[in-house]
Design a protein around this motif. Structure first.
Motif, PDB file in Angstrom:
ATOM      1  N   TYR A  94       0.953  -1.201  -0.112  1.00 17.11           N
ATOM      2  CA  TYR A  94      -0.148  -0.029  -0.092  1.00 17.11           C
ATOM      3  C   TYR A  94       0.933   1.310   0.013  1.00 17.11           C
ATOM      4  CZ  TYR A  94      -3.287   3.503   1.845  1.00 17.11           C
ATOM      5  OH  TYR A  94      -4.245   4.484   2.135  1.00 17.11           O
ATOM      6  N   LEU A  95       0.709   2.149  -1.084  1.00 13.52           N
ATOM      7  CA  LEU A  95       1.493   3.139  -1.110  1.00 13.52           C
ATOM      8  C   LEU A  95       1.148   4.273  -0.313  1.00 13.52           C
ATOM      9  CD1 LEU A  95       3.808   2.555  -2.983  1.00 13.52           C
ATOM     10  CD2 LEU A  95       1.866   1.641  -3.991  1.00 13.52           C
ATOM     11  N   SER A  96       1.913   4.683   0.913  1.00  9.12           N
ATOM     12  CA  SER A  96       1.517   5.546   1.769  1.00  9.12           C
ATOM     13  C   SER A  96       2.475   6.555   2.384  1.00  9.12           C
ATOM     14  CB  SER A  96       0.626   4.687   3.143  1.00  9.12           C
ATOM     15  OG  SER A  96       0.551   5.578   4.212  1.00  9.12           O
ATOM     16  N   PRO A  97       2.159   7.593   2.626  1.00  9.49           N
ATOM     17  CA  PRO A  97       3.387   8.395   3.257  1.00  9.49           C
ATOM     18  C   PRO A  97       3.619   8.114   4.643  1.00  9.49           C
ATOM     19  CG  PRO A  97       1.109   9.734   3.323  1.00  9.49           C
ATOM     20  CD  PRO A  97       1.072   8.440   2.572  1.00  9.49           C
ATOM     21  N   ARG A  98       2.735   7.265   5.279  1.00 10.86           N
ATOM     22  CA  ARG A  98       3.246   6.888   6.773  1.00 10.86           C
ATOM     23  C   ARG A  98       3.876   5.501   6.452  1.00 10.86           C
ATOM     24  NH1 ARG A  98      -2.562   4.891   9.423  1.00 10.86           N
ATOM     25  NH2 ARG A  98      -2.594   2.942   8.356  1.00 10.86           N
ATOM     26  N   GLY A  99       4.379   4.789   5.430  1.00 10.55           N
ATOM     27  CA  GLY A  99       4.814   3.531   5.319  1.00 10.55           C
ATOM     28  C   GLY A  99       6.218   3.469   5.343  1.00 10.55           C
ATOM     29  N   ARG A 100       7.000   2.462   5.470  1.00 12.84           N
ATOM     30  CA  ARG A 100       8.563   2.457   5.779  1.00 12.84           C
ATOM     31  C   ARG A 100       8.947   2.923   4.384  1.00 12.84           C
ATOM     32  NH1 ARG A 100      10.768  -3.313   7.423  1.00 12.84           N
ATOM     33  NH2 ARG A 100       9.523  -2.709   9.353  1.00 12.84           N
ATOM     34  N   LEU A 101       9.982   3.765   4.395  1.00 18.29           N
ATOM     35  CA  LEU A 101      10.713   4.351   3.081  1.00 18.29           C
ATOM     36  C   LEU A 101      11.059   3.318   2.178  1.00 18.29           C
ATOM     37  CD1 LEU A 101      11.348   7.182   2.126  1.00 18.29           C
ATOM     38  CD2 LEU A 101      13.477   6.843   3.137  1.00 18.29           C
ATOM     39  N   ARG A 149      -5.691  -7.848   5.917  1.00 15.58           N
ATOM     40  CA  ARG A 149      -4.777  -8.362   4.861  1.00 15.58           C
ATOM     41  C   ARG A 149      -3.243  -8.107   4.852  1.00 15.58           C
ATOM     42  NH1 ARG A 149      -7.414 -11.336   0.846  1.00 15.58           N
ATOM     43  NH2 ARG A 149      -9.555 -10.307   0.675  1.00 15.58           N
ATOM     44  N   GLY A 150      -2.764  -7.687   6.179  1.00 14.34           N
ATOM     45  CA  GLY A 150      -1.569  -7.929   6.375  1.00 14.34           C
ATOM     46  C   GLY A 150      -0.769  -6.801   5.270  1.00 14.34           C
ATOM     47  N   VAL A 151      -1.372  -6.010   5.097  1.00 14.58           N
ATOM     48  CA  VAL A 151      -0.639  -5.136   3.856  1.00 14.58           C
ATOM     49  C   VAL A 151       0.783  -4.460   4.453  1.00 14.58           C
ATOM     50  CG1 VAL A 151      -0.990  -3.136   2.376  1.00 14.58           C
ATOM     51  CG2 VAL A 151      -2.822  -4.472   2.987  1.00 14.58           C
ATOM     52  N   GLU A 152       1.784  -4.519   3.505  1.00 17.51           N
ATOM     53  CA  GLU A 152       2.882  -3.873   3.831  1.00 17.51           C
ATOM     54  C   GLU A 152       2.795  -2.030   3.345  1.00 17.51           C
ATOM     55  OE1 GLU A 152       7.662  -3.748   2.330  1.00 17.51           O
ATOM     56  OE2 GLU A 152       6.406  -5.408   1.973  1.00 17.51           O
ATOM     57  N   GLU A 153       3.015  -1.437   4.151  1.00 19.83           N
ATOM     58  CA  GLU A 153       2.780  -0.015   3.753  1.00 19.83           C
ATOM     59  C   GLU A 153       4.206   0.604   3.329  1.00 19.83           C
ATOM     60  OE1 GLU A 153       0.366   2.806   5.936  1.00 19.83           O
ATOM     61  OE2 GLU A 153      -0.457   1.048   6.871  1.00 19.83           O
ATOM     62  N   ILE A 154       4.445   1.281   2.217  1.00 15.79           N
ATOM     63  CA  ILE A 154       5.513   1.601   1.586  1.00 15.79           C
ATOM     64  C   ILE A 154       5.434   3.092   1.228  1.00 15.79           C
ATOM     65  CG2 ILE A 154       7.189   1.512  -0.483  1.00 15.79           C
ATOM     66  CD1 ILE A 154       7.186  -1.262  -0.163  1.00 15.79           C
ATOM     67  N   SER A 155       6.357   4.038   1.694  1.00 14.84           N
ATOM     68  CA  SER A 155       6.498   5.486   1.172  1.00 14.84           C
ATOM     69  C   SER A 155       7.630   5.824   0.410  1.00 14.84           C
ATOM     70  CB  SER A 155       6.666   6.413   2.528  1.00 14.84           C
ATOM     71  OG  SER A 155       6.836   7.729   2.225  1.00 14.84           O
ATOM     72  N   VAL A 156       7.482   6.354  -0.799  1.00 14.20           N
ATOM     73  CA  VAL A 156       8.575   6.773  -1.562  1.00 14.20           C
ATOM     74  C   VAL A 156       9.130   8.145  -1.269  1.00 14.20           C
ATOM     75  CG1 VAL A 156       7.312   5.462  -3.502  1.00 14.20           C
ATOM     76  CG2 VAL A 156       6.862   8.033  -3.146  1.00 14.20           C
ATOM     77  N   MET A 201       1.135   7.937  -8.523  1.00 16.74           N
ATOM     78  CA  MET A 201       2.632   8.454  -8.871  1.00 16.74           C
ATOM     79  C   MET A 201       3.516   7.642  -8.008  1.00 16.74           C
ATOM     80  SD  MET A 201       2.278  10.468 -11.089  1.00 16.74           S
ATOM     81  CE  MET A 201       4.022  11.143 -10.926  1.00 16.74           C
ATOM     82  N   ALA A 202       3.322   7.406  -7.085  1.00 12.95           N
ATOM     83  CA  ALA A 202       4.191   6.583  -6.125  1.00 12.95           C
ATOM     84  C   ALA A 202       4.350   4.981  -6.397  1.00 12.95           C
ATOM     85  CB  ALA A 202       3.710   6.508  -4.627  1.00 12.95           C
ATOM     86  N   ALA A 203       3.163   4.695  -7.172  1.00  9.96           N
ATOM     87  CA  ALA A 203       3.021   3.215  -7.695  1.00  9.96           C
ATOM     88  C   ALA A 203       4.208   3.286  -8.942  1.00  9.96           C
ATOM     89  CB  ALA A 203       1.985   2.928  -7.889  1.00  9.96           C
ATOM     90  N   LEU A 204       4.040   4.206  -9.808  1.00  7.84           N
ATOM     91  CA  LEU A 204       4.964   4.429 -10.863  1.00  7.84           C
ATOM     92  C   LEU A 204       6.343   4.660 -10.240  1.00  7.84           C
ATOM     93  CD1 LEU A 204       2.552   6.816 -12.870  1.00  7.84           C
ATOM     94  CD2 LEU A 204       3.079   4.379 -13.510  1.00  7.84           C
ATOM     95  N   VAL A 205       6.817   5.212  -9.428  1.00 10.00           N
ATOM     96  CA  VAL A 205       8.162   5.417  -8.926  1.00 10.00           C
ATOM     97  C   VAL A 205       8.529   3.924  -8.521  1.00 10.00           C
ATOM     98  CG1 VAL A 205       9.374   5.906  -7.051  1.00 10.00           C
ATOM     99  CG2 VAL A 205       7.901   7.788  -8.237  1.00 10.00           C
ATOM    100  N   LEU A 206       7.898   3.517  -7.756  1.00 10.66           N
ATOM    101  CA  LEU A 206       8.272   1.969  -7.165  1.00 10.66           C
ATOM    102  C   LEU A 206       8.224   0.984  -8.360  1.00 10.66           C
ATOM    103  CD1 LEU A 206       6.915  -0.155  -4.164  1.00 10.66           C
ATOM    104  CD2 LEU A 206       7.123  -1.347  -6.501  1.00 10.66           C
ATOM    105  N   MET A 207       7.614   0.921  -9.430  1.00  7.71           N
ATOM    106  CA  MET A 207       7.665   0.043 -10.467  1.00  7.71           C
ATOM    107  C   MET A 207       8.802   0.385 -11.444  1.00  7.71           C
ATOM    108  SD  MET A 207       3.546   0.192 -11.244  1.00  7.71           S
ATOM    109  CE  MET A 207       3.694  -0.443 -13.000  1.00  7.71           C
ATOM    110  N   ASP A 208       8.877   1.568 -11.714  1.00  5.56           N
ATOM    111  CA  ASP A 208      10.110   2.118 -12.590  1.00  5.56           C
ATOM    112  C   ASP A 208      11.482   1.592 -11.888  1.00  5.56           C
ATOM    113  OD1 ASP A 208      11.389   3.900 -14.692  1.00  5.56           O
ATOM    114  OD2 ASP A 208      12.149   4.737 -12.928  1.00  5.56           O
ATOM    115  N   ALA A 209      11.575   1.664 -10.372  1.00  7.11           N
ATOM    116  CA  ALA A 209      12.666   1.422  -9.763  1.00  7.11           C
ATOM    117  C   ALA A 209      12.842   0.023  -9.990  1.00  7.11           C
ATOM    118  CB  ALA A 209      12.820   1.640  -8.189  1.00  7.11           C
ATOM    119  N   VAL A 210      11.858  -0.679  -9.984  1.00  7.26           N
ATOM    120  CA  VAL A 210      12.097  -2.264  -9.990  1.00  7.26           C
ATOM    121  C   VAL A 210      12.337  -2.796 -11.423  1.00  7.26           C
ATOM    122  CG1 VAL A 210      10.993  -4.680  -9.858  1.00  7.26           C
ATOM    123  CG2 VAL A 210      10.667  -2.865  -7.883  1.00  7.26           C
ATOM    124  N   VAL A 211      11.490  -2.218 -12.375  1.00  3.21           N
ATOM    125  CA  VAL A 211      11.616  -2.531 -13.651  1.00  3.21           C
ATOM    126  C   VAL A 211      13.090  -2.446 -14.302  1.00  3.21           C
ATOM    127  CG1 VAL A 211      10.904  -2.232 -15.994  1.00  3.21           C
ATOM    128  CG2 VAL A 211       9.099  -2.478 -14.133  1.00  3.21           C
TER     129      VAL A 211
END
Length: 244
Positions: free
Chosen positions: A94-101, A134-141, A151-161
């Motif tokens: 879950y892309l969230s500003p309160r997630g782990r960086l 659902r035990g969702v992992e929260e991630i912040s960009v 936009m955060a999802a696009l950042v994560l996907m670009d970094a991985v791809v």
């Protein structure tokens, strides 16, 4: 083993849950990532959360209990969307500003796996109950606020791809980039050799590969020490541990 007997590899799969499916692939549909998508080096599936609404108005949000501004995405609607994606590979993020960086280390972990499911929030976010259930992992960009998770999802996907096999034009360059060695990247120069009174550092014109390597490392260390003291402390600690 003959070529016909080689087991096919399964492309990395990004599954996005969003209220704005038209956002994808967005910029990932161009350049190297877009070419890799066309070639099947990675796959993208986009689910419209609004398709799981339970009324004719396709309502996905409601007012928050306890009052306050904004709206909250309903747990029942989001949960149905998550369930529909359950066959897709990888962790639910879950892309969230309160997630782990998000770090390069986590990016490498995701790139080495089968894929990821990315839940994009909107409004004031998602009902906490579905995240817990659902035990969702929260991630912040980053330490800033975006209008939504797309936009955060696009950042994560670009970094991985860009780390996937065969995506980058020069796979060796990945190891030289910022964060890969715990350092920010050294400066780059190209033609012309002199521009507005500024010249390219002589060492880069020397053809002496070992001197160039040492210069680049020294520059990366100096930039990291000045701009990112937190990274510099971690880098020094890791080097000290490796020397022990």
């Amino acid at each position: 083993m003959s070529a016909a007997e080689v087991e096919p590899t399964v492309p990395w799969m990004a599954t996005v849950l969003t209220l704005f499916p038209e956002s994808f692939p967005g910029p990932l549909g161009i350049s190297l990532a877009g070419k890799a998508l066309e070639e099947g080096r990675w796959n993208l599936e986009v689910l419209d959360i609004r398709d799981f609404a339970r009324d004719k108005h396709r309502t996905v949000d409601d007012t928050p209990y306890g009052g306050g501004a904004g709206m909250v995405m309903r747990s029942d609607v989001v949960d149905d969307a998550i369930e529909a994606s359950s066959a897709s590979p990888g962790p639910l993020l879950y892309l969230s500003p309160r997630g782990r960086l998000l770090t390069q280390e986590r990016v490498r972990e995701l790139a080495s796996g089968p894929g990821a499911r990315l839940l994009c929030g909107r409004y004031e976010g998602v009902d906490q109950r579905v995240l817990d259930a659902r035990g969702v992992e929260e991630i912040s960009v980053g330490d800033y606020i975006l209008s939504g998770g797309e936009m955060a999802a696009l950042v994560l996907m670009d970094a991985v791809v860009r780390l996937l096999p065969g995506v980058m034009g020069n796979d060796d360059s990945a190891g030289e980039e910022s964060f890969e060695r715990g350092l920010l990247e050294y400066p780059h120069y190209t033609r012309p050799p002199e521009w507005r009174g500024q010249t390219v550092p002589e060492v880069l014109l020397s053809g002496h590969h070992e001197k160039i390597r040492r210069w680049r490392l020294a520059e990366a260390e100096a930039i990291t020490r000045k701009r990112r003291p937190d990274l510099w402390v971690a880098y020094r600690a890791e080097r000290k541990q490796g020397a022990d």
